[in-house]
Write a protein that holds these residues in place. Sequence first.
Motif, mmCIF file in Angstrom:
data_model
loop_
_atom_site.group_PDB
_atom_site.id
_atom_site.type_symbol
_atom_site.label_atom_id
_atom_site.label_comp_id
_atom_site.label_asym_id
_atom_site.label_seq_id
_atom_site.Cartn_x
_atom_site.Cartn_y
_atom_site.Cartn_z
ATOM 1 N N ARG A 312 0.842 -1.224 0.186
ATOM 2 C CA ARG A 312 0.005 0.029 -0.086
ATOM 3 C C ARG A 312 0.839 1.293 0.179
ATOM 4 N NH1 ARG A 312 -5.320 -0.727 1.986
ATOM 5 N NH2 ARG A 312 -5.147 1.525 3.109
ATOM 6 N N GLU A 318 -0.364 7.231 -3.426
ATOM 7 C CA GLU A 318 -1.377 6.715 -2.690
ATOM 8 C C GLU A 318 -0.883 6.562 -0.871
ATOM 9 O OE1 GLU A 318 -4.393 6.171 -3.556
ATOM 10 O OE2 GLU A 318 -3.844 6.588 -5.685
ATOM 11 N N ALA A 322 -2.724 6.257 2.527
ATOM 12 C CA ALA A 322 -2.481 4.993 3.422
ATOM 13 C C ALA A 322 -1.896 5.411 4.909
ATOM 14 C CB ALA A 322 -1.549 4.006 2.834
#
Length: 440
Positions: A312, A318, A322
């Motif tokens: 992740r 991202e 996260a």
Amino acid sequence: MSDPHPTGPEPTLAVALVRAREAACLTQDELAVRSGLSVRAIRNLETGHTARPRRQSLVLLAEALELAPGETRRLLRLPRGEQPPARAPGAGPAELPAAPRRRLVGRERLVEALAARLPGPGGPAVVVGPPGAGKTGLVLHTAHAVRDRFPGGQVYVDLHPASCRPFTPDLLVRRILRSLGDAVAARDPEEARARLRDALSGRRVLVVLDNAVSETQVRPLLVDGGRSAVLVAARRELSALPEQFRVPVGPLESGDAYRMLADLAGARRTAAQRPAALRIVRSCAGLPLALHIAGLWLTARPHRGLADLADRLAEEGERLGALRVGDLALDASVAAYYRPLPPASRAALHELSSMGAEFGFEDVVCRLSPSRRQAMDLLEDLLHRQLVRAGEPDRAGRVRYRLYDAVRLYVAHGTVPAGPCRPGRRARDAGGRGRVTEAS
């Protein structure tokens, strides 16, 4: 378990146990096997969760650590560092938030240095660093370690919560006066400041200021005499404060960052999945807040592998999204630094974020301004605001600069927050979500 600073303050039991275990080159799991105590019991002792440890448990640990008889006796006498002394009727304020329960990996010497300074001659003790570097946690650990030196009380003020306007100096003066029992606020600001100086001169008070953004917030509290003390966590350099004891903090070294993640997620689990753990550590770039959030994410998901989180975090676009757990968010910490920037500094930050991992001053001149003086002023403003860091000069005296990793990600992939709100009101933007955390 010898103390390299014998003239400094006595460490707490929790700190001494961690040092002794690391000196013996043992993990918490290995010490548990040797001593017969559970890993959880050892972790609770090392983080201070156990306020009144059993004497027999400490004796078992001392034997497992092969401490000499004198070291064992010293261990049994060490302060627990958890329970505050009972407050007598009419005693001063006790406003410190709870001390962080996890140990401050890689920051132990800084706590000792700050504690040795308080109270002391000269100006305030100022901890300064980038977003997510753990300034608040360091300051609170120190404040709790020395609170018994300040029977006049301990006052805590968050000067600039993540989503609100900062306290003005006059508001801060009246706020502290109320904490110290001056219920009738002076109408004249100068009279209020005089009353505060009188109160701090006559009592032994510790004032902790979190998230300071300017010298004007701290200056009204500076009083000669050394009875009271001011401990500050600052989001930018406070260069104009006289005689300050400055303690810079930055990202953790990779070894300390790994140990912090192991403390939070469990040493056995982390060791069994070491490649994924190292990927998480690299993605967190040594920031205690990011590592804290990652550890909480893993603790809440014991059925998930560390590779799930590592994957992740691998995608830069991202990553900030996260690194959120509950009311903790790394992007909120960065937003608190970004929001007050003047337009020229914001524009400069965006330009620098597109220049690659490192850049030199000549690159800054080319991208920001044909005026070398103006380019240097913009760069130094970002340095003082803890958004850019400078490397060591090379042999030719040239310095390379880089944005802190979380700042770079925020500028490249984050959402610019909305404007600030009044004190006590929350902003409605994504970057102003939460309270200031122990690792900010």
